[in-house]
Design a protein around this motif. Structure first.
Motif, PDB file in Angstrom:
ATOM      1  N   ASP A  79       0.863  -1.182   0.000  1.00 58.86           N
ATOM      2  CA  ASP A  79       0.000   0.000   0.000  1.00 58.86           C
ATOM      3  C   ASP A  79       0.903   1.237   0.000  1.00 58.86           C
ATOM      4  O   ASP A  79       1.546   1.549   1.007  1.00 58.86           O
ATOM      5  N   VAL A  80       0.963   1.934  -1.138  1.00 59.75           N
ATOM      6  CA  VAL A  80       1.870   3.073  -1.298  1.00 59.75           C
ATOM      7  C   VAL A  80       1.557   4.174  -0.296  1.00 59.75           C
ATOM      8  O   VAL A  80       2.444   4.698   0.387  1.00 59.75           O
ATOM      9  N   GLY A  81       0.282   4.548  -0.186  1.00 60.54           N
ATOM     10  CA  GLY A  81      -0.107   5.620   0.729  1.00 60.54           C
ATOM     11  C   GLY A  81       0.208   5.287   2.173  1.00 60.54           C
ATOM     12  O   GLY A  81       0.719   6.129   2.923  1.00 60.54           O
ATOM     13  N   ARG A  82      -0.074   4.050   2.574  1.00 63.92           N
ATOM     14  CA  ARG A  82       0.191   3.645   3.952  1.00 63.92           C
ATOM     15  C   ARG A  82       1.702   3.652   4.238  1.00 63.92           C
ATOM     16  O   ARG A  82       2.132   4.033   5.325  1.00 63.92           O
ATOM     17  N   THR A  83       2.485   3.223   3.264  1.00 64.34           N
ATOM     18  CA  THR A  83       3.940   3.203   3.439  1.00 64.34           C
ATOM     19  C   THR A  83       4.487   4.617   3.595  1.00 64.34           C
ATOM     20  O   THR A  83       5.345   4.882   4.448  1.00 64.34           O
ATOM     21  N   GLN A  84       3.986   5.543   2.786  1.00 62.35           N
ATOM     22  CA  GLN A  84       4.400   6.945   2.922  1.00 62.35           C
ATOM     23  C   GLN A  84       3.944   7.525   4.259  1.00 62.35           C
ATOM     24  O   GLN A  84       4.669   8.296   4.900  1.00 62.35           O
ATOM     25  N   PHE A  85       2.767   7.130   4.702  1.00 63.57           N
ATOM     26  CA  PHE A  85       2.264   7.552   6.014  1.00 63.57           C
ATOM     27  C   PHE A  85       3.205   7.089   7.127  1.00 63.57           C
ATOM     28  O   PHE A  85       3.527   7.854   8.043  1.00 63.57           O
ATOM     29  N   MET A  86       3.663   5.843   7.046  1.00 63.43           N
ATOM     30  CA  MET A  86       4.586   5.319   8.042  1.00 63.43           C
ATOM     31  C   MET A  86       5.914   6.072   8.014  1.00 63.43           C
ATOM     32  O   MET A  86       6.519   6.327   9.057  1.00 63.43           O
ATOM     33  N   ALA A  87       6.372   6.440   6.818  1.00 63.18           N
ATOM     34  CA  ALA A  87       7.627   7.190   6.700  1.00 63.18           C
ATOM     35  C   ALA A  87       7.507   8.553   7.384  1.00 63.18           C
ATOM     36  O   ALA A  87       8.407   8.969   8.133  1.00 63.18           O
ATOM     37  N   PHE A  88       6.393   9.245   7.164  1.00 63.15           N
ATOM     38  CA  PHE A  88       6.183  10.540   7.810  1.00 63.15           C
ATOM     39  C   PHE A  88       6.062  10.388   9.328  1.00 63.15           C
ATOM     40  O   PHE A  88       6.536  11.250  10.077  1.00 63.15           O
ATOM     41  N   THR A  89       5.444   9.314   9.769  1.00 59.58           N
ATOM     42  CA  THR A  89       5.304   9.076  11.216  1.00 59.58           C
ATOM     43  C   THR A  89       6.670   8.873  11.867  1.00 59.58           C
ATOM     44  O   THR A  89       6.948   9.433  12.933  1.00 59.58           O
ATOM     45  N   ILE A  90       7.511   8.079  11.226  1.00 62.08           N
ATOM     46  CA  ILE A  90       8.869   7.845  11.749  1.00 62.08           C
ATOM     47  C   ILE A  90       9.659   9.146  11.775  1.00 62.08           C
ATOM     48  O   ILE A  90      10.340   9.466  12.759  1.00 62.08           O
ATOM     49  N   SER A  91       9.575   9.903  10.697  1.00 57.83           N
ATOM     50  CA  SER A  91      10.291  11.186  10.627  1.00 57.83           C
ATOM     51  C   SER A  91       9.811  12.124  11.728  1.00 57.83           C
ATOM     52  O   SER A  91      10.612  12.784  12.404  1.00 57.83           O
ATOM     53  N   GLY A  92       8.494  12.188  11.931  1.00 56.35           N
ATOM     54  CA  GLY A  92       7.945  13.055  12.970  1.00 56.35           C
ATOM     55  C   GLY A  92       8.354  12.619  14.362  1.00 56.35           C
ATOM     56  O   GLY A  92       8.670  13.448  15.226  1.00 56.35           O
ATOM     57  N   MET A  93       8.370  11.308  14.587  1.00 55.04           N
ATOM     58  CA  MET A  93       8.755  10.785  15.901  1.00 55.04           C
ATOM     59  C   MET A  93      10.196  11.164  16.240  1.00 55.04           C
ATOM     60  O   MET A  93      10.490  11.594  17.368  1.00 55.04           O
ATOM     61  N   LEU A  94      11.089  11.030  15.268  1.00 52.71           N
ATOM     62  CA  LEU A  94      12.490  11.398  15.506  1.00 52.71           C
ATOM     63  C   LEU A  94      12.643  12.903  15.690  1.00 52.71           C
ATOM     64  O   LEU A  94      13.474  13.362  16.475  1.00 52.71           O
ATOM     65  N   ALA A  95      11.834  13.686  14.969  1.00 51.59           N
ATOM     66  CA  ALA A  95      11.878  15.140  15.141  1.00 51.59           C
ATOM     67  C   ALA A  95      11.420  15.522  16.548  1.00 51.59           C
ATOM     68  O   ALA A  95      12.001  16.413  17.184  1.00 51.59           O
ATOM     69  N   GLY A  96      10.383  14.845  17.046  1.00 50.11           N
ATOM     70  CA  GLY A  96       9.914  15.112  18.405  1.00 50.11           C
ATOM     71  C   GLY A  96      10.957  14.765  19.451  1.00 50.11           C
ATOM     72  O   GLY A  96      11.213  15.541  20.380  1.00 50.11           O
ATOM     73  N   LEU A  97      11.572  13.592  19.299  1.00 48.06           N
ATOM     74  CA  LEU A  97      12.646  13.188  20.216  1.00 48.06           C
ATOM     75  C   LEU A  97      13.772  14.215  20.204  1.00 48.06           C
ATOM     76  O   LEU A  97      14.274  14.629  21.262  1.00 48.06           O
ATOM     77  N   THR A  98      14.152  14.654  19.009  1.00 48.57           N
ATOM     78  CA  THR A  98      15.228  15.635  18.878  1.00 48.57           C
ATOM     79  C   THR A  98      14.836  16.970  19.486  1.00 48.57           C
ATOM     80  O   THR A  98      15.687  17.708  19.986  1.00 48.57           O
TER      81      THR A  98
END
Length: 326
Positions: A205-224
């Motif tokens: 699922d292309v959309g779901r995979t991109q959603f997961m990528a944004f979630t990971i990026s956001g999580m690391l940004a929050g931690l940082t």
């Protein structure tokens, strides 16, 4: 071995060593172990954000809101600590991860469900997140004297000769090196970026995979975000302003293709280290730090041009092989 020596990563390793040698020829103290530890620690926030940006770019997207995510999460963590100094650092870390993930999920949902171009989505959310910081803080700063010792001490705590901040960057890098190579989600990132239409036929699922990528990026940004304000003991509206440019530069210099589907985590790490060394060397060689943005922008253009040229070369090789078989 021969393949590695011809790789982008080997070229970057050589460039970093050459840069260190050049700086050391004039300022030997720069390559002292203690100073190199400080350089790596200073570069750790860039490494964390660049790793998150990598998975986003691999899926043919881009996240320009990472610095604003960092700033908003950092401000909320700082204000919480100032109001309730007894809140454990573990709770603040969980809050930072959750806040960052939610902002990343918001980006991902807009791209996935509304099919809005990622650059438009993240430019908009970047402005929204910065605006929210001003609203909740009233434009006021949270300074060192308002933060508890535990809050500011966590990322600076020394463990086996390295600050905790540096260890977190190392741990996340190791996790990405293993996860991207072996986990199904990591392979899905490459598949979606390489050929989204073919990925659909394989059940991704292309959309779901991109959603997961944004979630990971956001999580690391929050931690940082928490790690940043705790390390520098200050939070304000414009914190990490323009830092998203350095994050993208680290990825592109490391060989992550803007077109998606190509690049390595090792390359991203080396790209971030290269920029980190340059940034720390600027004051040493008496060049204004304000040149950092210009250097980052130039590096992006050069790296994209290099990537495009390499891509054309590979394309010509494939065509020649096809003609040979015809």
């Amino acid at each position: 071995m021969t393949t590695f020596l011809k790789s982008r990563e080997a070229i970057l390793c050589a460039a970093i060593l050459a840069l260190l040698a050049l700086i050391a020829s004039r300022f030997p103290a720069f390559v002292a172990p203690g100073n190199l530890v400080r350089v790596f620690t200073d570069t750790s926030p860039l490494i964390l954000l660049a790793l998150g940006q990598t998975v986003v770019i691999l899926t043919r997207c881009i996240d320009l809101s990472v610095a604003a995510n960092l700033a908003l999460t950092g401000m909320v963590c700082a204000m919480l600590n100032a109001a309730y100094p007894g809140v454990p650092v573990a709770v603040i870390l969980l809050l930072a991860l959750a806040m960052g993930a939610l902002m990343g999920m918001f980006n991902g949902l807009l791209v996935w469900k509304l099919n809005i171009p990622p650059i438009v989505v993240t430019l908009g959310t970047m402005t929204i997140y910065r605006g929210i910081i001003f609203v909740i803080s009233g434009g006021a700063w949270v300074n060192a004297h308002e933060m508890s010792a535990a809050f500011t001490g966590f990322p600076r705590a020394n463990l086996l000769g390295l600050p905790v901040l540096a260890w977190i960057a190392i741990a996340v890098t190791a996790l990405f090196l293993i996860g991207i190579a072996r986990a199904p989600l990591g392979r899905a990132f490459y598949a979606v970026g390489g050929n989204p239409h073919a990925a659909v036929y394989t059940g991704i699922d292309v959309g779901r995979t991109q959603f997961m990528a944004f979630t990971i990026s956001g999580m690391l940004a929050g931690l940082t975000g928490y790690l940043w304000v705790a390390r520098y003991s200050v939070a304000y509206v414009d914190i990490a302003g323009g830092f998203e440019l350095e994050v993208v530069a680290a990825c592109v210099i490391g060989g992550i293709s803007i077109a998606g589907g190509a690049g390595t985590i090792l390359g991203t790490l080396l790209g971030a280290l290269f920029l980190g060394i340059v940034k720390n060397a600027l004051p040493v060689v008496d060049i204004s730090p304000f040149w950092q943005l210009a250097i980052s922008g130039t590096a992006i253009i050069v790296a994209v041009a290099f990537n495009a040229r390499s891509g054309r070369s590979r394309g010509r090789i494939i065509l020649k092989r096809a003609e040979g078989h015809a």
